[in-house]
Write a protein that holds these residues in place. Sequence first.
Motif, PDB file in Angstrom:
ATOM      1  N   ALA A   1       3.162 -61.543  39.399  1.00 40.94           N
ATOM      2  CA  ALA A   1       4.297 -62.280  39.962  1.00 40.94           C
ATOM      3  C   ALA A   1       3.976 -62.822  41.352  1.00 40.94           C
ATOM      4  O   ALA A   1       4.697 -63.670  41.876  1.00 40.94           O
ATOM      5  CB  ALA A   1       5.527 -61.369  40.042  1.00 40.94           C
ATOM      6  N   LEU A   2       2.875 -62.343  41.943  1.00 36.84           N
ATOM      7  CA  LEU A   2       2.469 -62.777  43.273  1.00 36.84           C
ATOM      8  C   LEU A   2       1.752 -64.122  43.172  1.00 36.84           C
ATOM      9  O   LEU A   2       0.884 -64.296  42.314  1.00 36.84           O
ATOM     10  CB  LEU A   2       1.534 -61.727  43.878  1.00 36.84           C
ATOM     11  N   PRO A   3       2.082 -65.110  44.020  1.00 34.81           N
ATOM     12  CA  PRO A   3       1.384 -66.407  43.968  1.00 34.81           C
ATOM     13  C   PRO A   3      -0.120 -66.232  44.150  1.00 34.81           C
ATOM     14  O   PRO A   3      -0.582 -65.309  44.828  1.00 34.81           O
ATOM     15  CB  PRO A   3       2.000 -67.190  45.137  1.00 34.81           C
ATOM     16  N   LEU A   4      -0.891 -67.151  43.554  1.00 35.30           N
ATOM     17  CA  LEU A   4      -2.347 -67.026  43.580  1.00 35.30           C
ATOM     18  C   LEU A   4      -2.913 -67.023  44.989  1.00 35.30           C
ATOM     19  O   LEU A   4      -3.901 -66.338  45.266  1.00 35.30           O
ATOM     20  CB  LEU A   4      -2.986 -68.160  42.767  1.00 35.30           C
ATOM     21  N   ASP A   5      -2.313 -67.797  45.907  1.00 37.98           N
ATOM     22  CA  ASP A   5      -2.863 -67.833  47.270  1.00 37.98           C
ATOM     23  C   ASP A   5      -2.705 -66.478  47.958  1.00 37.98           C
ATOM     24  O   ASP A   5      -3.592 -66.044  48.701  1.00 37.98           O
ATOM     25  CB  ASP A   5      -2.196 -68.937  48.085  1.00 37.98           C
TER      26      ASP A   5
END
Length: 576
Positions: free
Chosen positions: A238-242
């Motif tokens: 759920a964490l953005p890739l960046d």
Amino acid sequence: MARILIIEGDRATGTLVLTLAQGMNHEAELVADPTAGLERMDDQPFDMVISDVHMKPLNGIELLERIRAQHPKTRVALFSSDHSPELQAQAKQLGAIDFLPKPIRIDRLKSVLDRAQEVVVPAVVERRSAPRPERPVEDFETVVAPFYPGPGLKVVRQRLSWVAQAKSHVLLDARPGVLSREVLEAFHRYSTFAGASLRIINLETENVDDMRERLTEDPTGWLREMAGGTLVLLALDALPLDVQSILAGLLRNDFRGRIIATIRGDPDTLVGEMKLNDSLYFRLAVFSTRIAPLSEAGEALPSLLADAVAASKAWLGEGTPEIDQHARGPIIAYSWPQNHFELRRVADQIASRLEPGHAIQIDHLPDAVAGAHWPTLAEQLRLTANAYIKRVERTMPDMDQAAQVLGVRRSSLERHSADNTRPVFTLDIDNVTSVPWAVAPKPTESKPAIAPPRKVERILLISGDELERANLVGRLLSPDREIVEVGHALAAVSELKLAPTSFNYAMVVPPCAGLTIRELGEQLQRIEPVMTIALIDPTAAPGDCEPYDAVRARPETTLEIDELFTALGKTSKSDD
């Protein structure tokens, strides 16, 4: 610890392999070409070489021949985007211990790296496959038994006990509701990190901007808080890739603690869908396992619910209650989106209302469960087709090749990718045919007759011993046979469920991690009832032989192979 040399011209792929090898406590080096690799091997010995095939001035096959001649004790594994059986057979004939297709699956790569440990320190393999507990495993299993009660969840309790005792980072494929806070706290309490702090972060509810700011402004301070302790990251995908990339960079530092991260799906699929950073994946998955969602339990669900009722504090009866036949169908059809959390909640409701000695009726079930229904055939076929299309898109390098494999126009596939409710195939169930949606040929008078396709027997070969699999594949290879090999029992169950075409035979060769031999046979039989299943182990215990249609020794000659298939043909259930 083993010395491993990685030869890969693609820096990103090479770095990922290097990261995993170092994370498993190997001494690993990375070079960009085979010439430099041979020079390093002349300087000092290596226990294993992992190399790409398509390189210059030597390709992987030529490199393999040179290593076998100059360094015969060094084990060699190759990987390539070329999946041709001829290339794989050539590599194994020349002595390669494994051939890994690109994109590399981490479970296959870890299996190869485990074999490097086997050469140097045999005990390390045992520790990696089932971490040696600092405290009795039974203590942990007793703690989590109320959350996963009964014999049907014994395998789950065992896997969770391995997680608790793992000394490395852990990556868990566990959907929402599978793990409770009590279980996460038990992971920490029964580990070697119990003397330090525990922190649990649910990334589905975390403020991403705040987390990005903390990681950027004071990255080392953020991790220093967890020095020597356990950090649990729930729903990592759920964490953005960046932000995942920032976290992967921080883990390159000396983080003296353990991270337990959960993801909501197959990690290789999530990487392909750009939901999981591949570098972070390799760093966390030194020890990894999967806790299957309840929706995959199938016909075992009524028994699991009955065990949960018997374990409930609200149950006043003795023993496990029976379940009425009319209640079984809705229980199996229900998706259980909150998994074990929901199972316990429903069990508590039933236990508080059910009279001792009475069976669980459909009236005892919550409305959401009692009203569950099976999907229609059209709905199920649409789900299966969409899953297969995503699988092809993920493994093909571009849209043109994906469309070619699927037998559809690129424009149709692009429309479907933008909106998966738009069909790509039309299925004619009555005539048992499949026609591409957008390229169905118009019948013409002059259309030439098409010869019927050659009948190919599909074989699922399951064994945790890679040399055993390689030997059997070499003996079984034939133009009329398609062989799919897997090294883990759970991977075999998954392969059987997701396969677009059914298998004729399954061959099980111990060892098979993940399930007992009998449990694996029962799972294969449940998923594909008409498939003939053989156990290649004449010394198997009588109880293990029961689910299998035939128990045989390993075939060594062409005559023995013919005899094996003759025996399997006589037990075939496809005509029953």
